[in-house]
Write a protein that holds these residues in place. Structure first.
Motif, PDB file in Angstrom:
ATOM      1  N   ALA A   1       0.942  -1.179   0.069  1.00 22.04           N
ATOM      2  CA  ALA A   1      -0.004   0.015   0.098  1.00 22.04           C
ATOM      3  C   ALA A   1       0.808   1.082   0.085  1.00 22.04           C
ATOM      4  O   ALA A   1       1.844   1.359   0.516  1.00 22.04           O
ATOM      5  N   LEU A   2       0.258   2.327  -0.587  1.00 19.92           N
ATOM      6  CA  LEU A   2       1.122   3.642  -0.543  1.00 19.92           C
ATOM      7  C   LEU A   2       0.650   4.372   0.673  1.00 19.92           C
ATOM      8  O   LEU A   2      -0.563   4.755   0.756  1.00 19.92           O
ATOM      9  N   LEU A   3       1.652   4.459   1.708  1.00 23.41           N
ATOM     10  CA  LEU A   3       1.350   5.103   2.902  1.00 23.41           C
ATOM     11  C   LEU A   3       1.585   6.591   2.917  1.00 23.41           C
ATOM     12  O   LEU A   3       2.803   6.790   2.566  1.00 23.41           O
ATOM     13  N   SER A   4       0.734   7.757   3.036  1.00 17.75           N
ATOM     14  CA  SER A   4       0.779   8.945   2.988  1.00 17.75           C
ATOM     15  C   SER A   4       1.081   9.448   4.452  1.00 17.75           C
ATOM     16  O   SER A   4       0.436   9.147   5.213  1.00 17.75           O
ATOM     17  N   ARG A   5       1.788  10.694   4.494  1.00 19.01           N
ATOM     18  CA  ARG A   5       1.689  11.244   5.861  1.00 19.01           C
ATOM     19  C   ARG A   5       2.000  12.753   5.313  1.00 19.01           C
ATOM     20  O   ARG A   5       2.879  13.536   4.936  1.00 19.01           O
ATOM     21  N   GLY A   6       0.848  13.476   5.267  1.00 18.35           N
ATOM     22  CA  GLY A   6       0.799  14.881   4.988  1.00 18.35           C
ATOM     23  C   GLY A   6       1.334  15.116   3.587  1.00 18.35           C
ATOM     24  O   GLY A   6       0.554  14.385   2.842  1.00 18.35           O
ATOM     25  N   SER A   7       1.871  16.207   3.334  1.00 22.03           N
ATOM     26  CA  SER A   7       2.278  16.403   2.068  1.00 22.03           C
ATOM     27  C   SER A   7       3.497  15.689   1.654  1.00 22.03           C
ATOM     28  O   SER A   7       4.328  15.816   0.422  1.00 22.03           O
TER      29      SER A   7
ATOM     30  N   GLY B   1       4.806   9.780  -0.769  1.00 24.14           N
ATOM     31  CA  GLY B   1       4.237   8.338  -0.366  1.00 24.14           C
ATOM     32  C   GLY B   1       5.302   7.426  -0.413  1.00 24.14           C
ATOM     33  O   GLY B   1       6.347   7.195  -1.049  1.00 24.14           O
ATOM     34  N   GLU B   2       4.987   6.274   0.608  1.00 25.39           N
ATOM     35  CA  GLU B   2       6.088   5.292   0.815  1.00 25.39           C
ATOM     36  C   GLU B   2       5.174   4.023   0.755  1.00 25.39           C
ATOM     37  O   GLU B   2       4.235   3.860   1.225  1.00 25.39           O
ATOM     38  N   LEU B   3       5.754   3.140  -0.284  1.00 25.98           N
ATOM     39  CA  LEU B   3       5.251   1.770  -0.436  1.00 25.98           C
ATOM     40  C   LEU B   3       5.576   0.952   0.725  1.00 25.98           C
ATOM     41  O   LEU B   3       6.700   0.668   1.093  1.00 25.98           O
ATOM     42  N   VAL B   4       4.573   0.490   1.434  1.00 24.90           N
ATOM     43  CA  VAL B   4       4.783  -0.451   2.762  1.00 24.90           C
ATOM     44  C   VAL B   4       3.826  -1.527   2.464  1.00 24.90           C
ATOM     45  O   VAL B   4       3.106  -1.641   1.585  1.00 24.90           O
ATOM     46  N   GLU B   5       4.300  -2.673   3.157  1.00 23.11           N
ATOM     47  CA  GLU B   5       3.664  -3.690   3.680  1.00 23.11           C
ATOM     48  C   GLU B   5       2.363  -3.520   4.620  1.00 23.11           C
ATOM     49  O   GLU B   5       2.613  -3.136   5.597  1.00 23.11           O
ATOM     50  N   ALA B   6       1.301  -3.927   4.273  1.00 19.34           N
ATOM     51  CA  ALA B   6       0.083  -3.509   5.091  1.00 19.34           C
ATOM     52  C   ALA B   6      -0.783  -4.760   5.159  1.00 19.34           C
ATOM     53  O   ALA B   6      -0.503  -5.693   4.619  1.00 19.34           O
TER      54      ALA B   6
END
Length: 350
Positions: free
Chosen positions: A5-11, A14-19
């Motif tokens: 998943a593409l994990l977003s934090r504000g602006s 995005g970081e691709l992470v295992e979810a």
């Protein structure tokens, strides 16, 4: 279920992470995402959430991988578009206007199911998910079965924006403004929503004028048959209908001046909460101003109609789309902002 998943934090990028995706409940399905459109609402929400971790995305298209025990009308392997979430039981839903569902805010923007339970975890911690009932910036999404519309063999990158952006533009034309052959429609702003609206009106035999500052977008819609101007201070003929996708007060005010008597303006862009209106002019000229959410559409009705027009060659939505890998989200957003791309669509499998 493990997903990427593409994990977003504000602006921040995005970081691709295992979810970890929750198991489907009786009325839910898991869809393996093949394509997902990028919408301005994703970017607004990312900023609104600040540094809170979130998996966004709300224009998903893919194949059904798992079915809840009570789901009927879908089978594993069906390609579907996932549209916005609605309860199906309130007065607005029963009347055929699910975009105005009494539970719309909680279902689409709370980051949880209606009962408050999370649908996505990263490193064993719940994150903001269930965005528009899906969170499809990922290799798979969990969604209510009633949000899924089968689309057959339509290319996923073309079908995905039918979940929201293309649905909104097309629905504003077909369900709200309803111009006829011989009418003239002004579309202010030719991003994904405005461009889809313009193509839909052209498919109805309506004359279309598009106001759009980005030259490449003007050129594309001119090739499709629209008249294109860079700004509303250029000469624009009087119009019978207008659609504003920008939410800018000056654009809305100018569009109203261009309407012929008894003309109608639909608003789909989120902008200033308050704008000055010449109420006397509205009254004396018999003008209508209408808000419009999700094209006033029932997705299970409008999406198949738009697909029929695409297959018939009347609605060339494929000309609006540029594809990117999911990891290239930030490049897709930058290309859209700079006018190199009209409608970016991410492909999680690449």
């Amino acid at each position: 279920m493990k997903i990427s998943a593409l994990l977003s934090r504000g602006s921040a990028a995005g970081e691709l992470v295992e979810a970890e995706l929750d198991d489907p409940r009786s009325d839910e399905v898991v869809v393996r995402i093949e394509a997902v459109g990028v919408c301005h609402t994703d970017l607004l929400t990312r900023r609104r959430l600040g540094e809170g971790p979130a998996v966004l995305g709300h224009e998903g298209c893919g194949t059904v991988a798992h079915l809840g025990a009570a789901v009927d009308g879908l089978t594993v392997g069906d390609r579907v578009v996932i549209s916005f979430a609605s309860c199906g039981g309130c007065a607005q839903c029963r009347a055929g206007f699910p975009g105005y569902c009494a539970w719309a805010s909680a279902l689409n923007g709370s980051g949880r199911r209606l009962d408050g339970s999370p649908t996505i975890r990263v490193r064993d911690e719940p994150v903001f998910g269930a965005f528009f009932g899906q969170s499809s910036f990922a290799t798979a999404a969990l969604t209510d079965a009633r949000s899924c519309v089968p689309v057959g063999d339509v290319p996923p990158a073309v079908a995905a924006p039918l979940g929201c952006g293309f649905l909104t533009g097309a629905g504003a034309v077909l369900n709200v403004l309803r111009p006829r052959n011989g009418d003239r429609l002004l579309v202010v702003g030719a991003g994904g929503v405005g461009a889809a609206a313009a193509l839909t009106a052209l498919s109805e035999g309506v004359e279309v004028v598009v106001a759009e500052p980005v030259e490449a977008r003007r050129a594309l819609l001119a090739r499709c048959g629209a008249t294109a101007v860079a700004a509303l201070d250029e000469p624009v003929p009087p119009v019978t209908h207008a659609l504003d996708t920008t939410g800018r007060p000056e654009s809305i005010a100018r569009a109203l001046t261009l309407l012929q008597p008894r003309g109608a303006l639909a608003l789909v862009g989120l902008g200033a909460a308050e704008i000055p209106l010449d109420v006397r002019s509205l009254m004396l000229r018999g003008l209508q101003v209408r808000g419009c959410v999700e094209g006033d559409a029932v997705p299970s009705v409008l999406v198949p109609e738009l697909i029929r027009r695409f297959r018939d060659g009347r609605l060339p939505l494929d000309r609006l789309v540029t594809t990117y890998a999911l990891a290239d989200f930030d490049r897709a957003v930058a290309d859209q902002r700079d006018g190199r791309t009209l409608k970016p669509v991410l492909l999680p499998g690449t």
